[in-house]
Each structure stands twice: as structure tokens, then as C-alpha cells.
Design an enzyme around this catalytic site. Structure first.
Site, PDB file in Angstrom:
ATOM      1  N   SER A 144       0.837  -1.201   0.000  1.00 60.52           N
ATOM      2  CA  SER A 144       0.000   0.000   0.000  1.00 60.52           C
ATOM      3  C   SER A 144       0.870   1.248   0.000  1.00 60.52           C
ATOM      4  O   SER A 144       1.779   1.373  -0.819  1.00 60.52           O
ATOM      5  CB  SER A 144      -0.952  -0.049   1.202  1.00 60.52           C
ATOM      6  OG  SER A 144      -1.926   0.975   1.122  1.00 60.52           O
ATOM      7  N   ASP A 298      -9.173  -3.763  -6.041  1.00 61.20           N
ATOM      8  CA  ASP A 298      -8.375  -2.829  -5.262  1.00 61.20           C
ATOM      9  C   ASP A 298      -8.463  -1.449  -5.890  1.00 61.20           C
ATOM     10  O   ASP A 298      -8.236  -1.282  -7.095  1.00 61.20           O
ATOM     11  CB  ASP A 298      -6.913  -3.301  -5.216  1.00 61.20           C
ATOM     12  CG  ASP A 298      -5.986  -2.345  -4.477  1.00 61.20           C
ATOM     13  OD1 ASP A 298      -6.493  -1.452  -3.766  1.00 61.20           O
ATOM     14  OD2 ASP A 298      -4.763  -2.511  -4.603  1.00 61.20           O
ATOM     15  N   HIS A 328      -7.450  -5.131  -1.672  1.00 54.39           N
ATOM     16  CA  HIS A 328      -6.442  -4.348  -0.964  1.00 54.39           C
ATOM     17  C   HIS A 328      -6.310  -4.809   0.487  1.00 54.39           C
ATOM     18  O   HIS A 328      -7.294  -4.934   1.198  1.00 54.39           O
ATOM     19  CB  HIS A 328      -6.812  -2.861  -0.995  1.00 54.39           C
ATOM     20  CG  HIS A 328      -5.666  -1.977  -0.602  1.00 54.39           C
ATOM     21  ND1 HIS A 328      -4.689  -1.594  -1.483  1.00 54.39           N
ATOM     22  CD2 HIS A 328      -5.321  -1.430   0.600  1.00 54.39           C
ATOM     23  CE1 HIS A 328      -3.803  -0.838  -0.860  1.00 54.39           C
ATOM     24  NE2 HIS A 328      -4.157  -0.728   0.408  1.00 54.39           N
TER      25      HIS A 328
END
Length: 358
Positions: A144, A298, A328
Site C-alpha cells: 500500500s 483494489d 487491498h
């Protein structure tokens, strides 16, 4: 996570504490799982907390090294939230892993966290002999926002004559630009947990210290002038994304005319430490080879696709793994029993295979 997030938002509205403070507090209540095969040491590099993971078996040769930057939108992740991931990486790849506990909002805004990551990495690179790490096999890794930090570290440390060269970068469903909220994946996955578009914007405004009242302006693309959008279209435009990723409920949108006040307050998004995808070719072409992991469901998926194309066009070797069933944050479900998703193991195995091939 979702429950603590909702509770944190309530406490924030009641002005008891901020949502990130509450979520980090709840995460840190859980005891860390110990692994007898990994020695974990808590250290400080200056004022920056780090965790060092070392395989609990002797080695007659220097080990690979991994510098890990955790995700969490830059606001809710901690050293503890990614402890299990770092244990797996150290144990299964035989690597010394350094996890960086960079400072986060609301107390510390951009660029404090990014500078912490750069400083801690330099400290580690200068201490490799202390930890028995091979200077030719040091990798940076992040998920991320941590993936974005990893590529920024690579860019910042390019050509430093007194430091070992970073061998590779592992970028897991990462974010590489803070400009565009209307790419196909931002439209298609806007309401999918664990990263909805609203939550991404919340993290974005908190991390960058930008007033949230600009949300509707930013979502329309009116926070940047037309010449900026045109300048970076060659790297950010949807035409750089394969057609198969645009079949699911995507509608091309043209940015609205610029709001000059919004531009003056938000142009920090153009800083390369926020949007490393905007770096010039001369910088991008010198980056180390990359392992890029993307997930279909995501919000940030297209960032990985855009970076993959950019690096490949410049001749940088790229290993790409796309998880058709991924979302995600899925890697963080490792060791969660019934809550663990199969693709978390596939992501881990893909990373380990990449590391073993270096």
C-alpha cells in the site's frame, strides 16, 4: 479493522481522539505471535522505532536484507500490524528484515514519515556488517502506501557513492500517485473494503494536511490546471491501462476547469515523494528491478499497472503478479485462520520466489 475504524470515526466526531489514534491503539492491544524460528529485536535508529527480524539459525555466509515499509494509508499502520508478514519474509527467505516504524498523522504530517523511511534505510545500509547482511542483496519492500515509500527510497538513494546499491524493489498493491481519483480502478472499486474511495481520501487529506472541504473539487479533477493533466497524461492516462481492466463499469472523465484556490492548497500532490510515478525518465530508468503485485478488487490497482508499463518501457526488469481474486490489504490476513484468504499465501509465495531468484 472495519469495526475499529467505525468506532474510531465516532470517537473522532465526538473529539475524544482521532480515528487513526484509536485504530492504532486497538491494533497494538493484541499480543504479537512469536515464532521460534525468528529472533525479533526492537531498536531505535535515532528517534525512529524499528523491528529487526533475523532467522534463528546460524549462517556461514551473509544473508539477504529486506527493508520493509508498512501500509495503512500512512495513518493507521504500525510495526505490529505487519509483524506476521515480516516474520514470514525473514523465516522463509532466510533474510534479515528491518521494519520501519515511521511517524504518522495526526501528530506528524507529510513529509515526516517519508523522511523517517529514508533515514532508517540509510542507517541500515551503513550497518549491514553488524547484522551479517550481504550488501549486494538488499531489497526494499512495502505494501500500500509502504510500496510508494519503497520506490521513493530507491529514487532518493540513486547514485549515492557511500551506500550499497539497492538490488530490487517489491511493491505490493502500492500507491504511486496522489493526483487522479478517477482511473478505472478508482471507479470500479470505490466501495470495496478494506479501501473505499472515501477512506482513501480521508487518509490522503490527513497525511498531506489538506482541508477535506476540497473533496468534491478533487474528485472532479478541478484541483489541477489543464496543462498539468496534459503533461502527465503520457504516464497517468487510462490509455496506458490494458483494455481488459476497463470492461467493468468504467467511464472516461475529463477534468473540470481548475479551481485556483484548490490548486494553491493541494499542489503538494505533485511532490515526487507523494507521486513517484511522475519522476522523469532519467530517474525511472535507473531504478532497480521490480516485483509488482496488483489485486483486481483494489482501488489502487491501476497504479501498479501504470508503473509496470512505465518501467518496462524504460527497460527496467519487472516481475508482475496479478491476483484476480485479490483485494487491498489481503496479505495482512496471513495466519488469521478462517479469515485468511488463499491469495494471501499466493502473494507471499510470489515474493519469496522473486527473492530466491535474485
Amino acid at each position: 479493522f472495519l469495526l475499529s475504524h467505525q468506532q474510531g470515526m465516532i470517537f473522532e466526531k465526538m473529539r475524544i481522539c482521532s480515528m487513526p489514534q484509536f485504530v492504532r491503539f486497538m491494533h497494538d492491544l493484541w499480543p504479537l505471535k512469536e515464532d521460534p524460528d525468528v529472533v525479533v529485536t526492537d531498536l531505535y535508529y535515532g528517534t525512529i522505532p524499528v523491528k529487526l527480524y533475523q532467522p534463528n539459525v546460524p549462517s556461514c555466509v551473509p544473508r539477504p536484507g529486506i527493508v520493509f515499509y508498512h501500509g495503512g494509508g500512512g495513518v493507521i499502520g504500525t510495526l505490529k500490524t505487519h509483524h506476521v508478514i515480516c516474520c514470514h519474509l525473514s523465516k522463509k527467505s532466510g533474510s534479515v528484515v528491518l521494519s520501519v516504524g515511521y511517524r504518522s498523522p495526526p501528530q506528524h504530517k507529510f513529509p515526516v514519515g517519508m523522511r523517517d523511511c529514508i533515514s532508517a534505510t540509510i542507517h541500515f545500509l551503513k550497518s549491514l556488517n553488524v547484522y551479517g547482511v550481504d550488501p549486494d542483496r538488499v531489497v526494499v519492500c512495502g505494501d500500500s502506501v509502504g510500496g510508494g515509500m519503497a520506490i521513493v527510497v530507491c529514487q532518493k538513494l540513486l547514485g549515492c557513492p557511500d551506500l550499497p546499491t539497492i538490488r530490487a524493489q517489491i511493491l505490493i498493491y502500492a500507491n504511486f500517485q496522489a493526483l487522479d481519483f478517477q482511473s478505472p480502478s478508482y471507479q470500479q472499486n470505490r466501495n470495496i473494503p478494506l479501501l473505499s474511495r472515501n477512506f482513501a481520501f480521508y487518509c490522503w487529506h490527513l497525511y498531506l494536511d489538506i482541508n477535506p472541504s476540497w473533496k468534491s473539487t478533487i474528485m472532479k479533477g478541478a484541483h489541477l490546471p489543464a496543462e498539468i493533466w496534459e503533461k502527465y497524461r503520457k504516464w497517468l492516462g487510462a490509455e496506458n491501462i490494458p483494455e481488459r481492466f476497463k470492461k467493468r463499469s468504467y467511464r472516461a472523465m475529463t477534468p473540470e476547469p481548475v479551481n485556483e484556490a484548490a490548486y494553491l492548497e493541494t499542489n503538494i500532490v505533485l511532490d515526487l515523494m507523494n507521486s513517484p510515478l511522475l519522476a522523469e525518465d532519467e530517474v525511472m530508468s535507473r531504478l532497480p528491478e521490480a516485483c509488482i503485485v496488483s489485486c483486481e478488487y483494489d482501488l489502487l490497482r491501476d497504479n501498479s499497472l501504470l508503473l509496470k508499463k512505465r518501467l518496462e518501457d524504460l527497460g527496467v526488469p519487472v516481475t508482475w503478479h496479478h491476483m484476480d481474486d485479490g483485494f487491498h490489504g489481503v496479505l495482512s490476513t496471513l495466519d488469521m485462520g478462517y479469515l485468511q484468504f488463499p491469495c494471501s499465501v499466493r502473494i507471499l509465495n510470489a515474493i519469496l520466489h522473486f527473492l530466491n531468484e535474485l
